[in-house]
Design an enzyme around this catalytic site. Structure first.
Site, short mmCIF file in Angstrom:
data_model
loop_
_atom_site.label_atom_id
_atom_site.label_comp_id
_atom_site.label_asym_id
_atom_site.label_seq_id
_atom_site.Cartn_x
_atom_site.Cartn_y
_atom_site.Cartn_z
N GLU A 249 4.56 -6.17 1.17
CA GLU A 249 3.97 -6.56 -0.13
C GLU A 249 3.69 -5.33 -0.99
OE1 GLU A 249 0.23 -8.26 0.98
OE2 GLU A 249 1.08 -10.06 1.87
N PRO A 250 4.71 -4.59 -1.36
CA PRO A 250 4.45 -3.39 -2.16
C PRO A 250 4.16 -3.73 -3.63
CG PRO A 250 6.79 -3.66 -1.87
CD PRO A 250 6.14 -4.78 -1.11
N GLY A 251 3.21 -3.03 -4.21
CA GLY A 251 2.96 -3.16 -5.65
C GLY A 251 3.33 -1.84 -6.30
N CYS B 103 -16.17 5.10 -26.25
CA CYS B 103 -17.45 5.82 -26.25
C CYS B 103 -18.09 5.83 -24.87
CB CYS B 103 -18.37 5.20 -27.28
SG CYS B 103 -17.68 5.41 -28.91
N GLU B 104 -17.43 6.51 -23.95
CA GLU B 104 -17.94 6.71 -22.59
C GLU B 104 -17.43 8.05 -22.12
OE1 GLU B 104 -18.40 4.12 -19.56
OE2 GLU B 104 -18.30 2.28 -20.72
N GLY C 206 0.79 -1.23 0.00
CA GLY C 206 0.00 0.00 0.00
C GLY C 206 0.82 1.27 0.00
N TYR D 71 -10.74 5.56 -10.19
CA TYR D 71 -10.36 6.01 -8.84
C TYR D 71 -10.22 7.52 -8.75
CZ TYR D 71 -8.63 1.17 -8.98
OH TYR D 71 -8.49 -0.17 -9.16
N ARG E 259 -7.39 4.04 -14.51
CA ARG E 259 -7.32 4.61 -13.16
C ARG E 259 -7.99 5.98 -13.01
NH1 ARG E 259 -3.38 5.56 -10.43
NH2 ARG E 259 -4.02 4.54 -8.52
N1 LLP Z 1 -1.12 -6.90 -0.66
C1 LLP Z 1 -2.42 -7.18 -0.84
C2 LLP Z 1 -3.03 -8.25 -0.07
C3 LLP Z 1 -3.16 -6.41 -1.75
O1 LLP Z 1 -4.45 -6.66 -1.92
C4 LLP Z 1 -2.54 -5.37 -2.47
C5 LLP Z 1 -3.28 -4.57 -3.44
C6 LLP Z 1 -1.16 -5.15 -2.26
C7 LLP Z 1 -0.48 -5.94 -1.33
C8 LLP Z 1 -0.39 -4.11 -3.00
O2 LLP Z 1 -0.89 -2.83 -2.82
P1 LLP Z 1 -0.04 -1.60 -3.40
O3 LLP Z 1 1.30 -1.60 -2.71
O4 LLP Z 1 0.11 -1.80 -4.85
O5 LLP Z 1 -0.83 -0.38 -3.09
N2 LLP Z 1 -6.00 -0.99 -8.73
C9 LLP Z 1 -5.84 -0.10 -7.60
C10 LLP Z 1 -5.04 -0.72 -6.49
C11 LLP Z 1 -5.65 -2.01 -6.01
C12 LLP Z 1 -4.81 -2.65 -4.95
C13 LLP Z 1 -5.29 -4.02 -4.65
N3 LLP Z 1 -4.52 -4.70 -3.66
C14 LLP Z 1 -5.19 1.18 -8.08
O6 LLP Z 1 -4.80 1.26 -9.22
O7 LLP Z 1 -5.11 2.13 -7.32
#
Ligand code: LLP
Length: 416
Positions: free
Chosen positions: A272-274, A345-346, A237, A315, A311
């Site tokens: 768990e960073p994305g 077309c939205e 997150g 969001y 996005r």
């Molecule tokens: N761990 C778990 C269990 C998760 O569900 C998620 C994201 C992450 C880690 C990684 O979160 P991050 O570090 O990327 O914020 N599509 C949305 C974000 C959805 C996140 C879902 N879960 C967006 O583009 O803002």
């Protein structure tokens, strides 16, 4: 705004105009250098802690991106067997893979156990019972964690909230003893950890502090009950840098917070960073098809839309947009407030509204920034549009890492 401000001339030492020539648009471009820098910055912030970075691959699961992260030591957080199969394909180290998600199917649990993942983060009592029965059937002890729902959240878009009581994620603390009773009775379950993830895009260190403290408290309570908790999965997150008025995570503060949480105990920590790892590493290159005026302002119509990068409408997310010029091109004289929209077309198919940008003309190339996370991963063929190509760039070199869909790909699995 100074008209130089929103101009991009190269990306990881590659000229985006050349990428357009070679690969066409819309085109996702990922910088290996930025990926590596982001990983290194996080690893540095955590260097005093026994910590494993498990990249949340839902953000961007292109196997070339995964391979870069694997090579520099990353583990992975997965949410499906489809993601796990990608990791099998790149021969990832399964002892650094955690499996999250509220809806794990029988065959997904089976594959995870067979592959020997580090831990399944369990999100409900019925899921725990399911894992127990699969583990028994397979004759493999399942390492599990209690995914805590701490009823806490960051101030982020409602779709990005996962830590409140009303959300579908995690288990409330009052179910701890029921959870433990099931684990204790089973020879096929081993409770190894406590995990948590309260949402995406959080920058508030105090929220993290409260969540982490709650996790330690729950881990302590499980230990008192007799569990051998060895692992605390702090989730992800961490807010990436999206520019504008967006607040990114303060890594130094996050690092010292985790250090203080880790002090005096023997846990292994997981993050768990994305977004933090991949968001800034990506741009989406798109060509300006037309500029029209609606009597209020100029509307810049580009060849990519919400089908490629959803996005902003989903969001209300902010993505910086740069005009791409070559090294020798002079900056444009003035700036203009424009809408940047796609062809779908939205009314929701837009990238920016009333945004101040340098003067934009038909045929220009634009770069939508922060397109590395949750962009291609969430792309669709809506409106009969082909999924874009993806390119990895690194210090002046570019490699095609996913071909653009062909026209036939649009109906590949249809039967007529
Ligand atoms: N761990 C778990 C269990 C998760 O569900 C998620 C994201 C992450 C880690 C990684 O979160 P991050 O570090 O990327 O914020 N599509 C949305 C974000 C959805 C996140 C879902 N879960 C967006 O583009 O803002």
């Amino acid at each position: 705004m100074n008209s130089e401000e929103r101009i991009l001339r190269s990306f990881d030492e590659v000229c985006p105009h050349e990428l357009r020539e070679t690969f066409g648009t819309p085109l996702f471009v990922y910088s290996q250098s930025i990926l590596e820098q982001q990983y290194a910055a996080l690893a540095r912030a955590l260097h005093n802690v026994s910590a494993t970075i498990c990249y949340a691959m839902k953000a961007n699961s292109n196997m070339s991106v995964l391979k870069v992260l694997k090579r520099i030591g990353s583990g992975f957080d997965i949410v499906s067997s489809g993601e796990l199969q990608r990791l099998v394909k790149i021969e990832a180290d399964m002892s650094k893979v955690v499996f999250s998600g509220v809806g794990k199917r029988d065959e997904e649990i089976t594959l995870a156990l067979q592959q020997g993942v580090k831990m399944l983060n369990v999100e409900s009592i019925p899921e725990l019972k399911k894992i127990d029965s699969v583990a028994k059937r397979e004759g493999i002890v399942a390492p599990v964690s209690f995914r805590l729902n701490p009823d806490m959240t960051h101030e982020v878009h409602e779709h990005d909230v996962t830590g409140t009581r009303a959300s579908k994620f995690g288990i409330s603390p009052e179910f701890m003893s029921e959870f433990w009773e099931i684990v204790k009775k089973s020879q096929w379950l081993k409770l190894k950890g406590v995990s948590c993830h309260v949402g995406s895009g959080g920058a508030d260190i105090e929220v993290y502090r409260n969540v982490f403290k709650e996790q330690l408290k729950v881990a302590g309570q499980f230990k008192e009950l007799g569990a051998e908790i060895s692992c605390i999965d702090l989730g992800g997150g961490f807010a990436a840098n999206y520019g504008g008025s967006y607040t990114p995570i303060d890594l130094a503060k996050l690092g010292s917070l985790i250090e203080s949480i880790a002090a005096g105990n023997e846990y292994e920590f997981i993050v768990e960073p994305g977004k933090f790892l991949v968001s800034e590493a990506g741009i989406l290159l798109t060509e300006v098809l037309y500029v029209k005026n609606n009597g209020i302002r100029d509307i810049v119509i580009v060849d990519s839309g919400m089908n490629d990068l959803i996005r902003p409408p989903l969001y209300n997310a902010y993505h910086e947009i740069d005009l791409v010029l070559t090294e020798s091109e002079k900056p444009r004289e003035g700036t203009n407030f424009v809408d940047v929209v796609g062809p779908v077309c939205e009314g929701g198919c837009f990238f920016a509204r009333n945004r101040e940008l340098p003067e934009i003309k038909q045929g220009d190339l634009l770069a939508i920034k922060n397109a590395g996370a949750y962009c291609f991963a969430m792309a669709s063929q809506y409106n009969g549009r082909r999924l874009p190509a993806e390119v990895l760039v690194h210090q002046g070199n570019s490699t095609l890492i996913r071909k653009r869909d062909s026209i036939e790909d649009l109906w590949r699995n249809e039967l007529i």
